[in-house]
Write a protein that holds these residues in place. Structure first.
Motif, short mmCIF file in Angstrom:
data_model
loop_
_atom_site.label_atom_id
_atom_site.label_comp_id
_atom_site.label_asym_id
_atom_site.label_seq_id
_atom_site.Cartn_x
_atom_site.Cartn_y
_atom_site.Cartn_z
N GLY A 140 10.88 -26.98 -31.49
CA GLY A 140 9.55 -27.25 -30.95
C GLY A 140 8.46 -26.58 -31.77
O GLY A 140 7.46 -27.21 -32.12
N PHE A 141 8.69 -25.31 -32.12
CA PHE A 141 7.67 -24.60 -32.89
C PHE A 141 7.57 -25.11 -34.32
O PHE A 141 6.50 -25.11 -34.92
N ALA A 142 8.69 -25.55 -34.88
CA ALA A 142 8.67 -25.95 -36.29
C ALA A 142 8.08 -27.34 -36.49
O ALA A 142 7.44 -27.61 -37.50
N LYS A 143 8.28 -28.24 -35.55
CA LYS A 143 7.98 -29.64 -35.83
C LYS A 143 6.87 -30.24 -34.98
O LYS A 143 6.57 -31.43 -35.12
N PHE A 144 6.28 -29.51 -34.09
CA PHE A 144 5.22 -30.06 -33.25
C PHE A 144 3.97 -29.20 -33.35
O PHE A 144 4.05 -27.98 -33.22
N ALA A 145 2.82 -29.89 -33.55
CA ALA A 145 1.56 -29.14 -33.75
C ALA A 145 0.78 -29.04 -32.46
O ALA A 145 -0.41 -29.36 -32.42
N PHE A 146 1.42 -28.62 -31.39
CA PHE A 146 0.68 -28.51 -30.13
C PHE A 146 -0.27 -27.34 -30.16
O PHE A 146 -0.12 -26.41 -30.98
N ARG A 147 -1.23 -27.39 -29.28
CA ARG A 147 -2.23 -26.33 -29.22
C ARG A 147 -1.58 -25.00 -28.79
O ARG A 147 -0.79 -24.97 -27.86
N GLY A 148 -1.89 -23.97 -29.48
CA GLY A 148 -1.33 -22.65 -29.12
C GLY A 148 -0.01 -22.36 -29.80
O GLY A 148 0.60 -21.32 -29.55
N ASN A 149 0.45 -23.27 -30.65
CA ASN A 149 1.74 -23.09 -31.32
C ASN A 149 1.82 -21.74 -32.03
O ASN A 149 2.72 -20.94 -31.79
N ARG A 150 0.82 -21.47 -32.90
CA ARG A 150 0.86 -20.23 -33.68
C ARG A 150 0.78 -19.00 -32.79
O ARG A 150 1.51 -18.03 -33.00
N LEU B 104 1.56 -18.63 -29.58
CA LEU B 104 2.78 -18.41 -28.80
C LEU B 104 3.91 -17.89 -29.69
O LEU B 104 4.62 -16.95 -29.33
N PHE B 105 4.05 -18.52 -30.85
CA PHE B 105 5.14 -18.10 -31.74
C PHE B 105 4.92 -16.65 -32.20
O PHE B 105 5.86 -15.86 -32.24
N THR C 295 3.42 -14.34 -30.60
CA THR C 295 3.72 -13.45 -29.48
C THR C 295 5.22 -13.19 -29.40
O THR C 295 5.66 -12.05 -29.25
N VAL C 296 5.98 -14.28 -29.50
CA VAL C 296 7.44 -14.13 -29.42
C VAL C 296 7.94 -13.27 -30.58
O VAL C 296 8.78 -12.38 -30.41
#
Lengths: 303, 300
Positions: free
Chosen positions: A115-125, A127-128, A130-131
């Motif tokens: 999900g994080f690698a292939k989708f440009a949803f809002r907040g991706n960076r 959230l990632f 943070t994790v």
């Protein structure tokens, strides 16, 4: 401790040189590394030897060689029958906690990494990031508040108390994301989309297959982490039949060192129980080495 | 961290990108429940204090102020800092040396050696500590037996002078192989053209190791270093098990983690324990960032 210093640096230099010059092998380097190997294998050799001894022989014979009666079968039998056969529970508990946690953690990490690698949803960076930052959160600092939360909702002293906290593996998520970027080409995803496949079907039938080595890596490392865990079950569980091997053996060892009449007989239980418990994991690592070694390349190289 | 999807049309891709939430949601839900919530709860707890009479009261930062001047805690932090500064360079240095040796291709039996050094990683820390505690022990430990057979005084590996070294040895035994494998995997990934180019430029083996291999290993070394920071400052299993053999050497505050454990479960002071574990987390984050910055600066 002194054995480790034996790999001579000059041999390393000569070795690298000979690699460049066509892989000439160096006996000095090989011998040096074999000496190093002794340090890493000797304690395990001791464990094997000690598991064959009676309590008396353990104290009277030299630790690094066999001596006295061959008591391994008796020791194994004692391990499995002591305290009403609780050791079998420990082994099964450990396997169950480790497998469920590892499978769940790897699946969550694979889904999330993709999900994080292939989708440009809002907040991706955000959230990632943070994790990723959470990799540094010391897991033992979490144990006490988790214990308090779990005791409020009645999860203490249940298998869930071990499994749920083990499902989160931020490093696994990171590893999976890196792995997806390397192993899953966008063109393949586009092709599947043009063929009309839904996103989750693509994940299940295309992505998961390409991710297999990374998946196995995260699986193995969560497996080891859960299998090795001591602090969490020590705090969460007080019913011996729910213990994993680590807590159970530490308990036996505690009984052996308390002193008093007859406690000496507990030592062969601890030693033999330790030996039996590490065999499955060592075997799993040896069998799956191709996978985890490939998987590690992804994590170790890119950052 | 860039996103690589090539959008066919902007709206369709925006719609599809929203699917991404569904993929990351399961992880994030568990992440929030098992990591963020306990942290927040610990933060909350750390602001309260239990009174002997009158129950729990809001205490603001009192617990933190107390912790900062708590000598037992400071001793523990200093001890694990010392441990980190000595044990980690030794462990990573050995791991690097072994990885370079394996990568050189100049060894017989390299597969056996590689797996043999890695095997201790598959041994649970508790069992490693149990095993070594018997090996160290004066009763039937082979180290003592050997010394006695040679007529030498046996080293008391569980004495206060040697204990930290004994713990360091267990940790080194457990994790050198793991770090070696990470570094070795990274070495394997270096394109061989780099070596050829360096050799054409007249670089010797040492020069290649120093100027080509080690710089290429920097991300892997950084990762190993960060994990070592986290591991060192969280030390618990090894001292907890050795404590039984040497209760006078390893007290309940030998490492900060042993201390939080005994605060929470022996003294039943969860509020103070929460503050202490929060501060410990802070120390780990600060040290990790310092390490990262130091490595980044050297990259130039």
């Amino acid at each position: 401790m002194t054995v480790t210093a034996t790999a001579p640096p000059r041999a390393t230099a000569g070795a690298a040189h000979s690699a460049a010059a066509g892989r000439r092998r160096s006996p000095v380097l090989t011998l040096g590394m074999l000496a190093v190997l002794i340090y890493f294998l000797l304690p395990l050799f001791w464990l094997v030897v000690a598991a064959t001894k009676t309590t008396g022989a353990l104290f009277s014979s030299f630790g690094l060689w066999f001596g006295g009666d061959f008591a391994l079968p008796a020791n194994v039998r004692n391990v499995f029958t002591a305290d009403g056969g609780v050791y079998v529970h420990w082994l099964l508990n450990t396997a169950m906690y480790a497998l469920v946690s590892a499978g769940g953690a790897a699946l969550l990490a694979a889904l999330g990494g993709y999900g994080f690698a292939k989708f440009a949803f809002r907040g991706n960076r955000l959230l990632f990031g943070t994790v990723l930052g959470a990799i540094m959160v010391p897991s033992t600092a979490l144990v006490i508040p988790t214990y308090l939360i779990f005791s409020n909702v009645g999860l203490v002293n249940t298998p869930w108390a071990i499994i749920l906290p083990s499902l989160v593996n931020p490093f696994g998520l990171y590893l999976m994301r890196v792995y997806v970027e390397e192993a899953v080409p966008d063109s393949l995803l586009e092709a599947a989309r043009i063929d009309g496949a839904g996103e989750f079907r693509i994940f299940r039938q295309v992505v998961l297959r390409l991710l297999a080595p990374g998946f196995v890596t995260v699986l193995l490392f969560t497996l080891v982490a859960t299998w090795n865990n001591y602090f969490l079950p020590l705090i969460m569980l007080n019913d011996p039949s729910l213990y994993p091997v680590t807590v159970g053996l530490a308990n036996w060892a505690g009984r052996a060192s308390v002193g008093g009449g007859g406690t000496g007989d507990v030592i062969p239980l601890v030693v033999t129980g330790s030996l039996l418990s590490i065999i499955p994991l060592v075997a799993a690592f040896l069998m799956l080495q191709r996978y985890w070694q490939n998987g590690l390349t992804a994590g170790g190289v890119k950052q | 961290m860039s996103v690589m999807t090539v959008p066919p049309s902007r709206r369709a891709s925006a719609r599809r990108d929203r699917v991404g939430y569904l993929f990351v949601a399961p992880f994030l839900i568990v992440f929030v429940a098992m990591l963020v919530a306990p942290l927040a709860y610990a933060g909350y707890l750390s602001l309260f204090r239990e009174q002997l009479i009158g129950g729990v009261r809001f205490a603001g930062l009192d617990n933190y102020i107390q912790a900062l001047s708590d000598e037992r805690l400071l001793d523990g932090v200093l001890r694990v800092s010392r441990f980190f500064l000595v044990q980690v360079p030794i462990m990573l240095g050995l791991a690097l040396l072994f990885a370079l040796a394996l990568d050189s291709g100049a060894m017989w039996l390299s597969r056996v050696i590689r797996l043999g050094i890695f095997v201790p990683y598959a041994v649970p820390g508790v069992i490693a500590a149990l095993m070594w505690s018997y090996l160290y022990g004066p009763q039937f430990g082979p180290i003592t037996q050997l010394a006695e057979a040679l007529g030498l005084p046996a080293p008391d590996l569980l004495s206060s002078d040697l204990m930290l070294g004994s713990v360091a040895n267990i940790v080194t035994w457990e994790f050198t192989g793991y770090n070696m494998i990470i570094l070795y995997a990274a070495l394997r990934a270096i394109p061989t053209e780099l070596y050829e180019a360096a050799a054409v430029d007249g670089a010797g083996a040492w020069r290649i190791a120093w100027s080509v291999k080690i710089p290429a290993l920097r991300p892997a070394l950084l990762m190993a270093l960060i994990f070592s920071v986290i591991g060192s400052f969280q030390l618990f299993n090894e001292p907890a098990l050795l404590q039984r053999l040497a209760p006078n050497v390893i007290d309940s505050a030998y490492t900060p983690n042993l201390y939080t454990y005994s605060l929470a479960f022996v003294s039943q002071d969860v509020n103070y324990a929460a503050a202490v574990s929060f501060l410990l987390g802070l120390v780990i984050v600060v040290v990790s960032y310092t390490v990262q910055l130091a490595v980044a600066r050297r990259r130039r």
